[in-house]
Design a protein around this motif. Structure first.
Motif, short mmCIF file in Angstrom:
data_model
loop_
_atom_site.label_atom_id
_atom_site.label_comp_id
_atom_site.label_asym_id
_atom_site.label_seq_id
_atom_site.Cartn_x
_atom_site.Cartn_y
_atom_site.Cartn_z
N GLU A 113 -11.28 -57.26 0.80
CA GLU A 113 -11.53 -58.05 2.00
C GLU A 113 -11.46 -59.55 1.68
O GLU A 113 -10.82 -60.32 2.40
N ASP A 114 -12.09 -59.94 0.59
CA ASP A 114 -12.07 -61.34 0.16
C ASP A 114 -10.64 -61.82 -0.05
O ASP A 114 -10.25 -62.91 0.37
N MET A 115 -9.87 -61.01 -0.74
CA MET A 115 -8.49 -61.37 -1.05
C MET A 115 -7.69 -61.50 0.25
O MET A 115 -6.95 -62.47 0.45
N TYR A 116 -7.87 -60.54 1.14
CA TYR A 116 -7.13 -60.55 2.40
C TYR A 116 -7.51 -61.79 3.23
O TYR A 116 -6.65 -62.48 3.77
N ASN A 117 -8.83 -62.06 3.28
CA ASN A 117 -9.28 -63.21 4.08
C ASN A 117 -8.69 -64.52 3.58
O ASN A 117 -8.31 -65.38 4.37
N SER A 118 -8.62 -64.67 2.26
CA SER A 118 -8.07 -65.94 1.74
C SER A 118 -6.59 -66.05 2.11
O SER A 118 -6.10 -67.15 2.40
N VAL A 119 -5.88 -64.92 2.14
CA VAL A 119 -4.45 -64.93 2.46
C VAL A 119 -4.24 -65.34 3.93
O VAL A 119 -3.45 -66.24 4.23
N VAL A 120 -4.96 -64.69 4.87
CA VAL A 120 -4.71 -65.01 6.28
C VAL A 120 -5.22 -66.41 6.63
O VAL A 120 -4.67 -67.08 7.50
N ARG A 121 -6.25 -66.84 5.89
CA ARG A 121 -6.78 -68.18 6.16
C ARG A 121 -5.72 -69.24 5.85
O ARG A 121 -5.45 -70.11 6.66
N ILE A 122 -5.10 -69.13 4.70
CA ILE A 122 -4.12 -70.18 4.36
C ILE A 122 -2.85 -70.05 5.20
O ILE A 122 -2.27 -71.06 5.62
N LEU A 123 -2.46 -68.82 5.52
CA LEU A 123 -1.26 -68.67 6.37
C LEU A 123 -1.52 -69.21 7.78
O LEU A 123 -0.60 -69.64 8.47
N GLY A 124 -2.78 -69.19 8.20
CA GLY A 124 -3.12 -69.73 9.52
C GLY A 124 -3.16 -71.25 9.53
O GLY A 124 -2.65 -71.89 10.45
N LYS A 125 -3.78 -71.83 8.52
CA LYS A 125 -4.04 -73.27 8.56
C LYS A 125 -2.87 -74.12 8.04
O LYS A 125 -2.70 -75.26 8.45
N PHE A 126 -2.09 -73.57 7.13
CA PHE A 126 -1.05 -74.37 6.48
C PHE A 126 -0.03 -74.95 7.47
O PHE A 126 0.28 -76.15 7.41
#
Ligand code: ACO
Length: 428
Positions: A156-169
């Protein structure tokens, strides 16, 4: 073939295992070299012969001009897939089902708001600042707003960091451009597709409806796919090595952006356009610039030519060249630098200097011409590269963490002074 390699040092023989990849690439595993030889290391500046990891993300064969993400050819992906599907493929290893893709995009959208305070940081930059510097700083600043101490044992942690950066970048990318053009900042529209939203965030002006142009959407989608990963290049190796200290994803990506900025790497797309412009201003004499590129006393290099790995052709350049013709045709743009680029390419491909050194156009040779036709300022070209490379950086960072790779820490061969006594300042 034997499955060991023998090395003889000072009359002593040592055996090292030979390992083979799924595409039959062969490597000598020297993990135990220092241990068994009592401290002997290898020297390989620029890592031209050194594999830093095993990886199952991207395969490329520079001799044959092959590039595949997760086994799928770049030609097929550029034609049939969209950027978000490719991002999913790179990061998770398989093409997504419709449900997986919908969930992925929905999670990205939920994470696409950037803290308002980041705008204050952006405000403090001079307008003339290069957007790559701005992007790298803002990405790094995001660590303060999104502490991302990731537990690699938590999916979950790994997934959250992935979608977070793909959203904000993409928001940061658009803001870096809008800051330069003096436009108010925008968060985009979550009803749009990923790439459509990026275009709207970049180009929407406050007093006008933004109308999507299908040609631009498809061209950008294709360009982003072509840039999405390229195995252990300079910026990706940077992301992996920074992440190997267990630095977070945002910090590792920020370092990757800085590595990409250089003109020998992603910065080449800006340098190509500037070079083509300079040739045009100078009367369009391509022969003069060919001569400069071959003259060893002249630091000039033909930007967009040559590649560390491709010694045949860069398959991405082939696709982009066709796309450049299509996009300019569809948009009704006549750009004299496209003709200069084609002329230079033709001359270089027939020139013995370039033939002998296996120098072919790389991905950056034609991409700037498309970006320019899309209305993207020259200084933003490398930022667009970063936007495309983001899924690759994420995938490589994730793989490195999941494989529990050790901290990256190369060795050296010391060539400085041997031990000597300190001299007080008055005696020097
Ligand atoms: N123009 C003229 N000569 C060149 C060029 C060029 N673009 N590229 C390489 N050469 C020559 C070198 O001078 C050298 O000649 P020599 O053997 O007579 O000394 C020979 O070709 C080999 O070049 P190296 O620099 O040793 O090759 P390397 O693999 O280290 O570098 C690189 C690859 C950095 C891409 C180089 O070709 C270059 O500088 N190209 C221009 C910049 C560019 O387009 N970069 C983008 C790369 S793609 C990417 O990062 C996305």
């Amino acid at each position: 073939m034997s499955n060991t390699a023998t090395l003889e040092v000072n009359g002593e023989k040592y055996e090292f295992p030979i390992v083979t990849g799924t595409e039959n690439e062969v490597a000598i595993d020297i993990k135990k070299l220092r241990g068994v030889t009592g401290g002997v290391t290898t020297i390989d500046p620029g890592y031209k012969n050194t594999g830093s990891c095993t990886s199952s993300i991207t395969f490329l064969d520079g001799e044959k001009g092959i590039l595949r993400y997760g086994g799928y050819s770049i030609e097929e992906l550029a034609e049939k897939a969209d950027f978000l599907e490719v991002a999913f493929l790179l990061i998770f290893g398989e093409l997504p089902t419709k449900e997986e893709l919908d969930k992925f995009y929905s999670d990205i959208k939920k994470n696409s708001i950037v803290d308002e305070d980041v705008k204050k940081i952006l405000d403090a930059f001079p307008k003339a600042a290069h957007p790559m510097g701005v992007l790298s700083s803002l990405t790094s600043a995001l660590t303060a707003f999104n502490p991302d101490a990731v537990d690699v044992n938590s999916e979950e942690d790994m997934y959250n960091s992935v979608v977070r950066i793909l959203g904000k970048f993409p928001v940061l990318v658009a803001w870096a451009m809008r800051k330069k053009s003096g436009l108010p900042l925008d968060y985009g529209d979550k009803n749009l597709g990923y790439v459509e939203n990026i275009l709207k965030m970049m180009f929407k002006v406050p007093n006008e409806e933004y109308t999507q142009n299908k040609v631009l959407v498809e061209a950008l989608d294709k360009l982003l796919i072509l840039h999405a990963d390229h195995e252990q290049n300079c910026s990706t190796s940077t992301v992996r090595i920074v992440g190997s200290s267990h630095a977070g994803l945002f910090a590792s990506i920020s370092a990757g952006i800085s590595a990409l900025w250089g003109p020998l790497h992603g910065g080449a797309n800006q340098a190509v356009l500037e070079m083509l412009e300079a040739i045009k201003e100078d009367g369009g004499d391509t022969k003069k610039y060919m001569a400069k590129a071959k003259d060893k006393s002249d630091p000039f290099r033909l930007m967009g030519f040559g590649h560390r790995v491709y010694k045949n052709f860069d398959p991405r350049a082939k696709i982009i060249k066709v796309a450049a013709d299509e996009v300019l045709g569809d948009l009704g743009v006549e750009d004299p630098v496209l003709e200069i680029a084609k002329g230079l390419e033709k001359e270089a491909l027939e020139d013995q200097y370039f033939v002998d050194r296996k120098l072919y156009p790389n991905v950056d040779f034609y991409s700037g011409i498309i970006y320019r036709a899309m209305g993207i300022p020259t200084e933003m070209f490398t930022v667009m590269f970063a936007l495309g490379r983001l899924p690759g950086w994420i995938a490589q960072w994730r793989e490195m963490r999941l494989n529990k790779e050790p901290i990256g820490r190369p060795r050296q061969l010391y060539t400085g002074p041997t031990e000597r006594a300190f001299k007080p300042i008055e005696d020097r």
